[in-house]
Structures are given as C-alpha cells and as structure tokens.
Design an enzyme around this catalytic site. Structure first.
Site, PDB file in Angstrom:
ATOM      1  CB  ALA A 143       4.848  23.255  11.926  1.00 38.56           C
TER       2      ALA A 143
ATOM      3  CG  ASN B  26       4.920  22.537   4.138  1.00 38.39           C
ATOM      4  OD1 ASN B  26       4.775  22.712   5.349  1.00 38.39           O
ATOM      5  ND2 ASN B  26       4.193  23.159   3.243  1.00 38.39           N
TER       6      ASN B  26
ATOM      7  CG  HIS C 187      -1.120  17.033  10.425  1.00 37.92           C
ATOM      8  ND1 HIS C 187      -0.695  18.275  10.875  1.00 37.92           N
ATOM      9  CD2 HIS C 187      -1.294  16.288  11.550  1.00 37.92           C
ATOM     10  CE1 HIS C 187      -0.629  18.266  12.200  1.00 37.92           C
ATOM     11  NE2 HIS C 187      -0.987  17.082  12.636  1.00 37.92           N
TER      12      HIS C 187
ATOM     13  CE1 TYR D 149      -6.866  22.491  13.230  1.00 36.96           C
ATOM     14  CE2 TYR D 149      -5.444  24.313  12.589  1.00 36.96           C
ATOM     15  CZ  TYR D 149      -5.605  23.047  13.114  1.00 36.96           C
ATOM     16  OH  TYR D 149      -4.522  22.344  13.540  1.00 36.96           O
ATOM     17  CD  GLU D 150      -7.615  22.265  17.624  1.00 36.69           C
ATOM     18  OE1 GLU D 150      -7.834  21.391  18.477  1.00 36.69           O
ATOM     19  OE2 GLU D 150      -6.608  22.985  17.646  1.00 36.69           O
TER      20      GLU D 150
ATOM     21  CG  HIS E 165      -4.282  25.169  15.674  1.00 39.21           C
ATOM     22  ND1 HIS E 165      -4.080  24.004  16.364  1.00 39.21           N
ATOM     23  CD2 HIS E 165      -3.072  25.571  15.245  1.00 39.21           C
ATOM     24  CE1 HIS E 165      -2.789  23.716  16.352  1.00 39.21           C
ATOM     25  NE2 HIS E 165      -2.154  24.646  15.679  1.00 39.21           N
TER      26      HIS E 165
ATOM     27  CB  SER F 154       2.347  20.842  14.407  1.00 36.18           C
ATOM     28  OG  SER F 154       1.100  21.457  14.384  1.00 36.18           O
TER      29      SER F 154
ATOM     30  CG  MET G  46      -3.177  26.806   9.606  1.00 31.18           C
ATOM     31  SD  MET G  46      -3.902  25.184   9.382  1.00 31.18           S
ATOM     32  CE  MET G  46      -3.438  24.829   7.670  1.00 31.18           C
ATOM     33  CB  SER G  47      -0.700  28.690  15.440  1.00 27.19           C
ATOM     34  OG  SER G  47       0.666  28.600  15.060  1.00 27.19           O
TER      35      SER G  47
ATOM     36  CG  HIS H  82      -0.940  20.139  18.980  1.00 25.28           C
ATOM     37  ND1 HIS H  82      -0.476  21.386  19.299  1.00 25.28           N
ATOM     38  CD2 HIS H  82      -0.870  20.059  17.643  1.00 25.28           C
ATOM     39  CE1 HIS H  82      -0.147  22.038  18.200  1.00 25.28           C
ATOM     40  NE2 HIS H  82      -0.383  21.251  17.176  1.00 25.28           N
TER      41      HIS H  82
HETATM   42  N1  HPA Z   1       0.391  26.008   5.215  1.00 27.81           N
HETATM   43  C1  HPA Z   1      -0.255  26.342   6.361  1.00 27.81           C
HETATM   44  N2  HPA Z   1       0.098  25.895   7.533  1.00 27.81           N
HETATM   45  C2  HPA Z   1       1.166  25.084   7.611  1.00 27.81           C
HETATM   46  C3  HPA Z   1       1.879  24.705   6.472  1.00 27.81           C
HETATM   47  C4  HPA Z   1       1.472  25.186   5.199  1.00 27.81           C
HETATM   48  O1  HPA Z   1       2.066  24.899   4.153  1.00 27.81           O
HETATM   49  N3  HPA Z   1       2.892  23.884   6.885  1.00 27.81           N
HETATM   50  C5  HPA Z   1       2.764  23.800   8.241  1.00 27.81           C
HETATM   51  N4  HPA Z   1       1.732  24.519   8.681  1.00 27.81           N
END
Ligand code: HPA
Length: 278
Positions: free
Chosen positions: A116, A241, A253, A88-89, A86, A33, A217-218, A64
């Site tokens: 990320a 973050n 996001h 989740y898609e 991902h 991302s 998530m990847s 993306h």
């Molecule tokens: N959690 C899950 N996936 C993420 C996060 C998060 O805080 N930041 C970037 N991808």
C-alpha cells in the site's frame, strides 16, 4: 539476535518448510497492508506460521497475518507470505530480507511484491494500482541495506547490478492484463522510507522533487535481496491515499486498510492474470 543472518539459519527454515510440503514453489508472493486475503484462494494450501521459522520476522501490525501459504494458484506453484514485516517494527534489514533468502534456497524464481502506498504523483488516485518500474533506495543510500554484512557468495555477487531491478517481461505481462481487464494501470517510481510516521508536507515536496511517484515503508529491501539472488521481481503498489503535499489532509492507517479493501479485486485480477500468463 545477531544483526546479520547466516546461511545455516536460512537452510534450517528451508528444511522446516520442505518437511511440510510436497510441491516445488516457483513464485513467491509478499502481500502488503490489507491485501493478505489473496492468499485465501491458494489451493491445496499448506500453512506454515512464521513463528516456526526463526529468525523470520513476525509482523506486529494490524492487517497483516503471519504465515506462509504454500500451494497452487492459477496452476502455478506459489509460496505466499500472508503478512510481512517492516523495518519500523525494529527488525534489521537483513532480517527483513530473510524470507526472500528462504525463497531463494527453496528454488523460488519469481517474486511478486505488493504494498500500500501514498501517491506523491498528483495524477494518481486512491484505489489505483501502480506498476513499480523502478525504486529509490533512500534507506540503502543511508547505509541500511539488507545486503550489508558478509555476502552469500553461493546466492549472489557482492556488488549486484540494480539496473533491471523490476523485470521488464513481468511488467509487460502486467500491462497486458490491465488492458484486457479494462482498467488504467499507473506506472512509476516507488520509494521506501523507514516510517512509521507518515511524511510531513516538506518530506513529500522533497520526494516529489527527486522523482518519486509513490511512497511506502516496504518492498525495496525485499526486492534488493531478490535481485541479488537472481530472482525476477514484479512490484505493485496499491494507491491508498493521496500524499499530503499541501498540508491540508490527514493520513491514517485505517484509511490505508480501507483503500486496500477497495483495490483488492483489481489487484487480485492483475496477480491472477500474470500467474496465468507465466
Ligand atoms: N506514506 C507512507 N507509507 C504509506 C502511505 C503514505 O502516505 N500510504 C500507505 N503507506
């Protein structure tokens, strides 16, 4: 579509790609991302949109792109995935692993994956880069493995060892590059959750207790497939973050994409430095 992919599907995509390139890619790269712009530095680039490589998963997420960029970067023959998909898609795990299967049948030997991630480790700050030293395969433990289904005996064993999932030599090169570039490199354990909701504070306390440093998530499915097929893997998380362990902050996001822009120069320096030293 069938939940499982077939060797015929993989080799059809391989033929399509071979028909468009003249080089032999050695290094595959998956950019996460907000990190896709690294692909713009690829020289003599040939672009192959994912849409001509079914059942290659096409990303639906902002930040993306959806194409392969094949050419040379720092004198290495590379195949860069500008954008990834991902779980989740809605794609199946074997489908998430499809691009890595294609890389394997094309003769790609090294996989560099970036993502990320949220920092579960309280010492980590947004904008830092974490070398993934190991991962926690929570989705795999729950039965969602990209290796589920018929095994590709031509590619790898039914029961692959995961003791050295992240290649130690590539990790050492990464440490050297960070040191020479003069910035701190974090190291730790990455976990992949299904998403797309970010974690609750209770989720995060659980992840912290079981030894997670960064959450995303990847990456875990792709690296699992890479290791199964004997590729050497390097995983890099950019910390976008701080995880909301105390329930006082909000993760978005947009924040993830913004942090991607800030960390991009560092990530670029690491990846190009590693490519130069291969
Ligand atoms: N959690 C899950 N996936 C993420 C996060 C998060 O805080 N930041 C970037 N991808």
């Amino acid at each position: 579509m069938n939940e499982f992919i077939t060797l015929e599907q993989i080799d059809r995509a391989v033929d399509t790609i071979r028909g468009r390139i003249t080089n032999q890619p050695k290094v595959g790269m998956i950019l996460g991302s907000g990190l896709g712009s690294l692909a713009e530095s690829v020289e003599d680039a040939v672009f192959v949109p994912y849409s001509v490589l079914p059942p290659w998963p096409v990303s639906t997420v902002e930040g993306h792109e959806g194409r392969l960029v094949i050419g040379s970067l720092e004198n290495q023959e590379v195949m860069v995935m500008q954008g990834r998909s991902h779980y989740y898609e809605g794609y199946s795990m074997p489908q998430i692993g499809f691009p890595v299967r294609v890389m394997q049948r094309l003769g790609v030997e090294i996989l560099i994956v970036t993502n990320a991630a949220g920092a579960v480790n309280p010492d980590f700050e947004p904008g830092e880069v974490m070398l993934i030293t190991d991962h926690l395969n929570l989705l795999g433990m729950a039965g969602e493995s990209p290796l589920r289904g018929p095994n590709f005996d031509q590619i790898g064993p039914r029961f692959p060892d995961m003791g050295f999932a992240y290649d130690r030599k590539l990790g050492e090169l990464t440490r050297q590059v960070a040191k020479e570039s003069g910035f701190a490199l974090r190291e730790g354990v990455y976990v992949c959750l299904a998403g797309p909701s970010f974690e609750t504070p209770a989720d995060l306390r659980f992840l912290k207790a079981i030894g997670v440093d960064a959450v995303g998530m990847s990456t875990v499915p792709e690296v699992t497939v890479a290791v199964h097929g004997g590729m050497r893997a390097l995983g890099l998380s950019t910390i976008s973050n701080k995880a909301n362990l105390d329930g006082e902050t909000i993760t978005s996001h947009e924040e993830v994409l913004e942090a991607g822009k800030i960390v991009l120069p560092r990530l670029t320096q690491i990846v190009t430095g590693v490519l130069q030293r291969l």
